[in-house]
Design a protein around this motif. Structure first.
Motif, PDB file in Angstrom:
ATOM      1  N   THR A  55       0.854  -1.174   0.000  1.00 35.37           N
ATOM      2  CA  THR A  55       0.000   0.000   0.000  1.00 35.37           C
ATOM      3  C   THR A  55       0.892   1.227   0.000  1.00 35.37           C
ATOM      4  N   GLU A  78     -12.480   6.246   6.604  1.00 34.50           N
ATOM      5  CA  GLU A  78     -12.229   5.007   5.860  1.00 34.50           C
ATOM      6  C   GLU A  78     -10.754   4.885   5.463  1.00 34.50           C
ATOM      7  N   LEU A 103      -8.849   3.674   8.520  1.00 33.29           N
ATOM      8  CA  LEU A 103      -9.038   2.236   8.744  1.00 33.29           C
ATOM      9  C   LEU A 103      -8.235   1.402   7.740  1.00 33.29           C
ATOM     10  N   GLU A 104      -8.196   1.842   6.493  1.00 28.07           N
ATOM     11  CA  GLU A 104      -7.417   1.125   5.477  1.00 28.07           C
ATOM     12  C   GLU A 104      -5.937   1.104   5.832  1.00 28.07           C
ATOM     13  N   ILE A 108      -4.600   1.518   8.874  1.00 26.95           N
ATOM     14  CA  ILE A 108      -4.432   0.721  10.098  1.00 26.95           C
ATOM     15  C   ILE A 108      -4.421  -0.773   9.781  1.00 26.95           C
ATOM     16  N   ASN A 109      -5.272  -1.209   8.863  1.00 29.63           N
ATOM     17  CA  ASN A 109      -5.408  -2.631   8.557  1.00 29.63           C
ATOM     18  C   ASN A 109      -4.441  -3.134   7.487  1.00 29.63           C
ATOM     19  N   ALA A 110      -3.705  -2.246   6.837  1.00 28.62           N
ATOM     20  CA  ALA A 110      -2.761  -2.663   5.805  1.00 28.62           C
ATOM     21  C   ALA A 110      -1.517  -3.273   6.454  1.00 28.62           C
ATOM     22  N   THR A 111      -0.969  -4.312   5.823  1.00 28.11           N
ATOM     23  CA  THR A 111       0.217  -4.956   6.401  1.00 28.11           C
ATOM     24  C   THR A 111       1.524  -4.399   5.870  1.00 28.11           C
TER      25      THR A 111
END
Length: 143
Positions: A34, A128, A131-132, A134-137
């Motif tokens: 990302t 949003e 959140l994207e 935060i949740n991306a690795t």
């Protein structure tokens, strides 16, 4: 996934030096990266900062076969304006990305209307976007 890193603390001329070595690292282990574009420049808000950003974006464009998705926020949304020097390059990157999220709140704050010719963009709220991220690795920030 073999992402274990080996580290050691050494001294060099009396100063501690931290050495990190990644063992068995391969791009395929990472999956999709990302890429968060936060500004319309890199490092400093001047012509040189824009040249640096264009160099990075060109390198991303030239890395064929590597999967990435884009998140464009803050003043980075200025790149979406047709008048931006980076508009054409960003258009190519958006078409190659697996996904492109643009912060609608940033567009509003910067007075940016997204060009209708830019297909593949999903406009989402700042919540949003948060959140994207935060949740991306695997996140790469361009600041």
């Amino acid at each position: 996934m073999n992402s274990k890193a080996r580290s050691s603390l050494e001294t060099c001329s009396g100063s501690p030096v931290l050495e990190l070595e990644t063992i068995g690292y391969e791009y395929d282990d990472l999956g999709t990266v990302t890429v968060v574009i936060k500004h319309d420049y890199y490092s400093s808000d001047n012509n040189h900062g824009r040249i640096l950003l264009n160099s990075f974006l060109n390198a991303l464009k030239d890395n064929h076969g590597k999967k990435y998705r884009l998140i464009i926020m803050d003043t980075g949304v200025r790149l979406l304006a047709k008048s931006s020097s980076g508009h054409g390059l960003l258009e190519v990157l958006i078409r190659s990305a697996s996904e492109c999220l643009v912060c609608s709140d940033s567009c509003f704050a910067c007075g940016i209307d997204i060009d209708d010719s830019l297909s593949g963009i999903l406009t989402v709220s700042a919540d949003e976007i948060a959140l994207e991220i935060i949740n991306a690795t695997n996140v790469l920030y361009i600041e």
